[in-house]
Design a protein around this motif. Structure first.
Motif, mmCIF file in Angstrom:
data_model
loop_
_atom_site.group_PDB
_atom_site.id
_atom_site.type_symbol
_atom_site.label_atom_id
_atom_site.label_comp_id
_atom_site.label_asym_id
_atom_site.label_seq_id
_atom_site.Cartn_x
_atom_site.Cartn_y
_atom_site.Cartn_z
ATOM 1 N N ILE A 66 -4.571 -13.555 3.231
ATOM 2 C CA ILE A 66 -5.878 -13.321 2.589
ATOM 3 C C ILE A 66 -6.415 -11.921 2.882
ATOM 4 O O ILE A 66 -6.880 -11.239 1.965
ATOM 5 N N PRO A 67 -6.349 -11.425 4.138
ATOM 6 C CA PRO A 67 -6.843 -10.057 4.389
ATOM 7 C C PRO A 67 -6.033 -8.958 3.708
ATOM 8 O O PRO A 67 -6.421 -7.792 3.734
ATOM 9 N N LEU A 68 -4.910 -9.313 3.081
ATOM 10 C CA LEU A 68 -4.107 -8.315 2.372
ATOM 11 C C LEU A 68 -4.672 -7.989 0.998
ATOM 12 O O LEU A 68 -4.267 -7.001 0.377
ATOM 13 N N ASP A 69 -5.593 -8.810 0.502
ATOM 14 C CA ASP A 69 -6.134 -8.636 -0.850
ATOM 15 C C ASP A 69 -6.578 -7.209 -1.169
ATOM 16 O O ASP A 69 -6.265 -6.705 -2.246
ATOM 17 N N PRO A 70 -7.295 -6.500 -0.285
ATOM 18 C CA PRO A 70 -7.710 -5.131 -0.638
ATOM 19 C C PRO A 70 -6.547 -4.156 -0.830
ATOM 20 O O PRO A 70 -6.724 -3.085 -1.388
ATOM 21 N N TYR A 71 -5.361 -4.529 -0.368
ATOM 22 C CA TYR A 71 -4.200 -3.647 -0.458
ATOM 23 C C TYR A 71 -3.271 -3.988 -1.623
ATOM 24 O O TYR A 71 -2.382 -3.217 -1.956
ATOM 25 N N ILE A 72 -3.440 -5.154 -2.231
ATOM 26 C CA ILE A 72 -2.504 -5.663 -3.235
ATOM 27 C C ILE A 72 -2.277 -4.675 -4.376
ATOM 28 O O ILE A 72 -1.150 -4.523 -4.854
ATOM 29 N N GLN A 73 -3.303 -3.990 -4.823
ATOM 30 C CA GLN A 73 -3.162 -3.057 -5.943
ATOM 31 C C GLN A 73 -2.194 -1.924 -5.626
ATOM 32 O O GLN A 73 -1.629 -1.324 -6.530
ATOM 33 N N GLN A 74 -1.997 -1.624 -4.351
ATOM 34 C CA GLN A 74 -1.111 -0.535 -3.958
ATOM 35 C C GLN A 74 0.359 -0.908 -4.053
ATOM 36 O O GLN A 74 1.215 -0.037 -4.141
ATOM 37 N N PHE A 75 0.666 -2.190 -4.000
ATOM 38 C CA PHE A 75 2.057 -2.633 -4.000
ATOM 39 C C PHE A 75 2.610 -2.631 -5.419
ATOM 40 O O PHE A 75 2.059 -3.235 -6.313
#
Length: 81
Positions: A66-75
């Protein structure tokens, strides 16, 4: 290394472990702070610091996605295939 072992370390040891064992997998800026995301074995560590003045702010370790959500767009999924 396990999350439990990492959490038993003091802050300086944790920072050293990030540089020794961590793989940086993301970075984002939110206001005045930069957040870096690292993976160490089966858990994640987020390190934050003041973007302009470079002073350290926090470390947060977790296994949840869940804390990965802010980074998802980068992947880029295409790069992972």
């Amino acid at each position: 290394m396990t999350l439990y072992f990492f959490n038993q370390m003091d802050e300086q040891e944790q920072l050293e472990a990030i540089w020794a064992y961590g793989v940086k997998i993301g970075e984002r800026v939110d206001g005045e702070f930069t957040f870096e995301l690292f993976q160490i074995d089966s858990f994640y560590v987020e390190r934050s610091y003041h973007t302009e003045h470079k002073f350290f702010r926090t470390l947060r370790s977790f296994t949840s996605t869940i804390p990965l959500d802010p980074y998802i767009q980068q992947f880029n999924i295409k790069d992972m295939l």
